[in-house]
Structures are given as structure tokens and as C-alpha cells.
Design an enzyme around this catalytic site. Structure first.
Site, PDB file in Angstrom:
ATOM      1  N   HIS A  13      -1.479  -0.377  10.774  1.00  0.00           N
ATOM      2  CA  HIS A  13      -0.577  -1.529  10.773  1.00  0.00           C
ATOM      3  C   HIS A  13      -0.156  -1.918  12.187  1.00  0.00           C
ATOM      4  CE1 HIS A  13       0.783  -2.099   6.376  1.00  0.00           C
ATOM      5  NE2 HIS A  13      -0.380  -1.471   6.395  1.00  0.00           N
ATOM      6  N   TRP A  18      -5.146   6.736  -5.075  1.00  0.00           N
ATOM      7  CA  TRP A  18      -6.487   6.226  -5.361  1.00  0.00           C
ATOM      8  C   TRP A  18      -7.416   7.334  -5.866  1.00  0.00           C
ATOM      9  CZ3 TRP A  18      -3.706   4.365  -1.165  1.00  0.00           C
ATOM     10  CH2 TRP A  18      -3.582   2.981  -1.046  1.00  0.00           C
TER      11      TRP A  18
END
EC number: 1.11.1.-
Length: 322
Positions: free
Chosen positions: A38, A178
């Protein structure tokens, strides 16, 4: 305190911060990777703004962006490292922490170069809205990543980073891991994306994701999840080519991921023939906890600006982009 330039000493102290029994799945590694990603993923090739230089998340304009919700934990985990090695800039520390975590969690060695400087104020902080919105599809992914200078293959390779960590409903608006082992870097993300039966599910906050519920799961087991942008990698023909390749060949994925992540870490950086950064002010900015929180990864004080208590009373925290 180490000698300036002793990045091996910094690496060792980053590794010492990885084990966090009371945080997520017991590791700060995934949040270090997200922090590095980020911090660099704001780059815009056309305007040559944003990127990994500056450590703009020290300021409310970037640190308080809903897309960066939860990253205060990663920044706080790294404060002891910064205090021990005050000569390293935050921009270098955050990016180095990401590549160290990837390798320490079983992933490839990513080339990393130092020299970033920290912004001294928020005048050069990039505008919000440049990070991917995980509720979207293939067209959105291309718009965001092409803006940074990536191609389809690199987009899919970077998405493989989802093999690490999990989503939090109070940060990204999504919920769950995930893969089954979210603290081990592998190509499992691609294998599961292709082989499991992903069903849409609407969360209490109204956001839709995809889940796989194992019929043999024990009571209390958390179902695996995929984001809409993840499913787009499987359904878009050009992306799918690389999903298939990476699911079948872990070494190829590791090689391509390492190159793409190294490129990501260099976004917005210009170097001379000696690898010295030449587009920075060479001034080290000070630490600012943004949003206005303590340096400890325990969350904001009640009612703290930039925190979630107010939003929670209005139906939950604002959805962040991933």
C-alpha cells in the site's frame, strides 16, 4: 543502535517482530507485506506521483484513508525496529519489512534497494482512491495496475500475494482467509481459485464475496474466501492464462512474483548509475501516528480521530479498498 547502512541488522530485527501469538494467525508478516504494497501502490505513471518514497501514511491524508485501515498495526509493530535503528527512514523500513516477510514466510527473495526519504509534510501525499477496489472486476484491475505501469502477467503475479493473510470486516469490509495456511507463502491461492466451488455470499455489511464451505469442516472452522477481483482473474481469459500457469508451476510463480514485487517497491523512485535515489529531498521526516493513534497495535483510543468507534455506531467501519 546499529551503524547507518547496516540493513542486515534491520532485517534481523524485522524477523524478530514477525511472531505475534495474539495477532491474527500469529504472524505480523502478512500485514508487513500489505503495508509495503500500500505504501507503493499509489503510484501514477502519467503524473509521476505517489509510490514508495515518502512514507505518507504517517499523515492523516494517507494513513487515514479507509483503504489503509488496519495498517496502523503493521506500522506499530515496526516502531521498535525504528527506535533501535533511527537512521533508517520509514519509507525504507516499511518496504524492507515487506520483502523480509515474504522470504521469511517461505516466499522468494525479492530484490530491495535503500535510499528512500520521508516526506517532511503532507503536501506531496498522493490523493486517495488509487488503490484497488476489491468489489470490482477485471476492467478495474487493469485501470489501476496499468496506471502504475504493470501488465496482465504482473497483475496476476502480484495477486498471488493473497496466499498470505486474511480479510477483516472492520478493515476491508471482507472476512476470512484465502488459504488454509495464511502465514506460508505458496501458490495455493491459484490452486484453490481454480479447484474449489466458490459461492457468492453477502456479508452483514452488504458487501458480497465468495466462499467455499468445506463439507468436512468441523464446527467453528472459518470458510475460505475469495474477493470479486480474485474471481475476475479466473473468468477473464487473459488473466486466466497466468492463473493456470502459476497454479501448475510454483517456481514460475515465485520468479514472476519476486520481479513484480521488486518493481512495485521501486515505483516513484529514480536512481543514478550508483543506485542512489535522486528524486528525493534527502530530509528525514519525523514520526506521526496517523490516524491519530498510539504506537501500540491495540487500536485507537475510544473516539479517537480516524478510528472506528463512531462509524461502528452507524453500521460498521467504512469499507476499505485492498
Amino acid at each position: 543502535m546499529s551503524k547507518p547502512g547496516d540493513y542486515d541488522a534491520v532485517r534481523k530485527d524485522i524477523i524478530a517482530q514477525l511472531k505475534k501469538p495474539g495477532y491474527d494467525d500469529g504472524s505480523a508478516g502478512p500485514v508487513f507485506v500489505r503495508l509495503a504494497w500500500h505504501s507503493a501502490g499509489t503510484y501514477d505513471l502519467e503524473t509521476d506521483t505517489g509510490g514508495s518514497n515518502g512514507a505518507g501514511m504517517r499523515y492523516e491524508a494517507e494513513g487515514g484513508d479507509p483503504a489503509n485501515a488496519g495498517l496502523q498495526h503493521g506500522r506499530a509493530f515496526l516502531e521498535p525496529v525504528k527506535e533501535k535503528h533511527p537512521w533508517i527512514t520509514y519509507a525504507d523500513l516499511w518496504t524492507l519489512a515487506g520483502v523480509v516477510a515474504i522470504e521469511a514466510l517461505g516466499g522468494p527473495k525479492v530484490v530491495w534497494k535503500p535510499g528512500r526519504t520521508d516526506l517532511v509534510d503532507d503536501s506531496k501525499v498522493p490523493p486517495r482512491g488509487r488503490l484497488p477496489d476489491a468489489t470490482q472486476g477485471a476492467e478495474h484491475l487493469r485501470a489501476v495496475f496499468y496506471r502504475m505501469g504493470f501488465n496482465d502477467q504482473e497483475i496476476v503475479a502480484l495477486a498471488g500475494g493473497h496466499t498470505l493473510g486474511r480479510c477483516h470486516i472492520d478493515r476491508s469490509g471482507f472476512q476470512g482467509p484465502w488459504v488454509n495456511n495464511p502465514t506460508r507463502f505458496s501458490n495455493q491461492f491459484f490452486k484453490l481459485l481454480l479447484t474449489l466451488d466458490w459461492k457468492p455470499k453477502t456479508l452483514p455489511n452488504g458487501i458480497s464475496q465468495f466462499v467455499y464451505v468445506d463439507p468436512d469442516a468441523e464446527e467453528g472452522d472459518e470458510p475460505l474466501m475469495m474477493l470479486p477481483t480474485d474471481i475476475a482473474l479466473k473468468t477473464d481469459p487473459a488473466f486466466r492464462v497466468w492463473v493456470d500457469k502459476y497454479a501448475a508451476d510454483k517456481d514460475l510463480f515465485f520468479d514472476h512474483f519476486a520481479k513484480a514485487f521488486a518493481k512495485l517497491m521501486e515505483l516513484g523512485i529514480k536512481r543514478d548509475e550508483n543506485d542512489r535515489v535522486i528524486n528525493a529531498d534527502n530530509v528525514k521526516g519525523g514520526y506521526i501516528s496517523a490516524p491519530k493513534k498510539s504506537n501500540h497495535p491495540t487500536g485507537p483510543a475510544k473516539g479517537a480521530q480516524g478510528g472506528c468507534p463512531v462509524a461502528a455506531s452507524q453500521g460498521g467501519c467504512p469499507r476499505a479498498k485492498l
